[in-house]
Design an enzyme around this catalytic site. Structure first.
Site, PDB file in Angstrom:
ATOM      1  N   SER A   1       0.849  -1.185   0.000  1.00 19.01           N
ATOM      2  CA  SER A   1       0.000   0.000   0.000  1.00 19.01           C
ATOM      3  C   SER A   1       0.889   1.240   0.000  1.00 19.01           C
ATOM      4  O   SER A   1       1.902   1.298   0.698  1.00 19.01           O
ATOM      5  CB  SER A   1      -0.903  -0.012   1.232  1.00 19.01           C
ATOM      6  N   GLU A   2       0.490   2.248  -0.786  1.00 14.40           N
ATOM      7  CA  GLU A   2       1.336   3.419  -1.024  1.00 14.40           C
ATOM      8  C   GLU A   2       1.723   4.166   0.248  1.00 14.40           C
ATOM      9  O   GLU A   2       2.791   4.767   0.321  1.00 14.40           O
ATOM     10  CB  GLU A   2       0.632   4.415  -1.968  1.00 14.40           C
ATOM     11  N   ASN A   3       0.841   4.190   1.232  1.00 16.75           N
ATOM     12  CA  ASN A   3       1.158   4.971   2.435  1.00 16.75           C
ATOM     13  C   ASN A   3       2.370   4.420   3.180  1.00 16.75           C
ATOM     14  O   ASN A   3       3.054   5.165   3.866  1.00 16.75           O
ATOM     15  CB  ASN A   3      -0.060   5.110   3.353  1.00 16.75           C
TER      16      ASN A   3
END
Lengths: 220, 218
Positions: A49-51
């Site tokens: 996930s990008e975060n």
């Protein structure tokens, strides 16, 4: 015709077959969020996930959400054995650096050169870029998960995208509720047609030139 | 370097001037220094230039600054949940520069790391390329992502020691360690402040040299 829910699940079910044991995958919002439901139980997939998370678990039960633990879409997720956290810059290093095996992206348009447009409709819909361009530039394999046509029945698989691009020449596979189409240097090759429809119907709803091999599979 | 000063949110907000560039950590309001944002809404600075990967929501996260019309320039990646940002973009009251998310973070990281820019492949062949310089190295084209420096960084961490060494919580880490590196003044809102030595050095994510002020979350 299929309803929206049937389309989402048909496409997600077919895409799940593209994911192999050990793959590091990033799933976008929309149809891609349904893909994990259909992954075989005997394969281990590392979700990204990008975060700044690798290897997270599914959504928690109601009441068990942790306020500091969401995916890049803001949905609550869970920590499982092997989960790791890092800052968002490192998360994008993982993407751009070629460490992400596969991403599944929604699309407004794709074309026969493998171009994808999914971030804006000028003057109408400008939510921004998010991580989509990074994913297009960096993921080893890109699957476009989409409805075959727009809400007015017009084609979304085109000779040339008319909307501003998210990534040029990057899509490897297009999966819709009608067909599985591979992007090759020669053009778009139909690999499978959904069992509820037929090749003539697929051609009718596709603007792009389609290469039709002698053997075509089926999916449902 | 001096140890960071421990101040309250109101004192922290007063360190921000009209027209300042703010680097703010947050990812859809997770890991947002909400208390600092709320204090800024109260002090009411104007013409702020905000750098963040998303302005979050109108009533939660960074978006409150946009909702209260304190922001005139936004360098961001995605504003799909901020109605105030979308409205400001539409009527021209907020100038918005959209960046690929990873590119925006690299621009801030470059500033904090003393680099003149980053060469990125992201955005080639898209509208982003038209807004950037490109550089060809050994026959391969790259987009030049220039550094973004801030006047003030506002970040959120879980725990600090009195040297300003920080650890974070789960995905609330997100952009905070990056935003911490590139502001002239760096203010960290934290849930807990402990004595020096109480955090295992192996666990520290942001070394205290980056931190000027600590605000204890109330």
């Amino acid at each position: 015709m299929l309803d929206k829910n049937e389309i989402q699940h048909l496409v997600a079910r077919r895409i799940a077959k593209e994911i192999k044991d050990g793959d590091v995958v990033n799933l976008g919002v929309g149809i891609p969020t349904f893909v994990p439901i259909y992954l075989p139980k005997n394969i281990h997939v590392i979700t990204h996930s990008e975060n700044g998370i690798l290897g997270f678990g599914p959504a928690p039960k109601k009441g068990e959400e942790h306020p500091d633990l969401t995916n890049a879409g803001g949905g609550f997720i869970t920590e499982v054995k092997g989960t790791s956290y890092f800052d968002s810059a490192l998360s994008f290093s993982i993407i751009r650096g070629g460490h992400l095996d596969l991403t599944v992206l929604g699309a407004l348009q794709v074309d026969q050169e493998g171009n994808i447009a999914n971030w804006m409709i000028p003057g109408k819909f400008v939510p921004g870029i998010g991580g989509a361009m990074d994913l297009c530039a960096g993921a080893k394999k890109i699957i476009a998960a989409m409805t075959h046509t727009d809400k007015d029945g017009g084609p979304k698989i085109l000779k040339k995208c008319t909307l501003p691009l998210t990534g040029p020449h990057c899509v490897d596979l297009i999966v819709t509720e009608m067909a599985v189409i591979e992007v090759t240097p020669k053009g778009l090759v139909i690999r499978e047609v959904a069992s509820w429809t037929n090749i003539e119907d697929v051609k009718k709803h596709t603007e792009a030139d389609l290469i039709i091999p002698s053997k075509i599979g089926s999916f449902c | 370097m001096a140890k960071p000063k421990i101040i309250n949110a109101n004192e922290a907000a007063k360190l921000v001037k009209d027209g300042d560039t703010l680097l703010i950590g947050s990812f859809l309001a997770i890991g947002c220094p909400q208390q600092l944002i709320d204090a800024l809404v109260t002090t009411g600075q104007k013409n702020l230039h905000v750098v963040c990967i998303s302005p979050d929501y109108d009533d939660y996260g960074i978006g409150k600054l946009l909702f209260h019309k304190q922001v005139t320039y936004l360098q961001t990646s995605w504003h799909g949940f901020s109605k105030a940002s979308q409205a400001g973009f539409h009527d021209g009251s907020i100038k918005i520069e959209f960046n690929p998310q990873g590119g925006l973070l690299e621009r801030v990281r470059a500033a904090g790391a003393g680099l003149g820019g980053i060469l990125s492949p992201v955005g080639l062949g898209t509208p982003v390329e038209k807004e950037r310089e490109t550089i060809t190295v050994d026959g391969k084209k790259w987009i030049l992502e220039k550094p973004i420096h801030g006047d003030v960084s506002l970040i959120k961490a879980k725990k600090a020691d009195k040297m300003g060494n920080l650890i974070y919580s789960k995905s609330a880490r997100n952009c905070n360690p990056i935003m911490a590196t590139a502001g002239k003044i760096v203010i960290a809102q934290v849930d807990e402040i402990v004595e020096i030595g109480e955090i295992d050095p192996e666990h520290i994510i942001t070394p205290g040299v980056f931190i000027d002020y600590l605000v204890l979350n109330k």
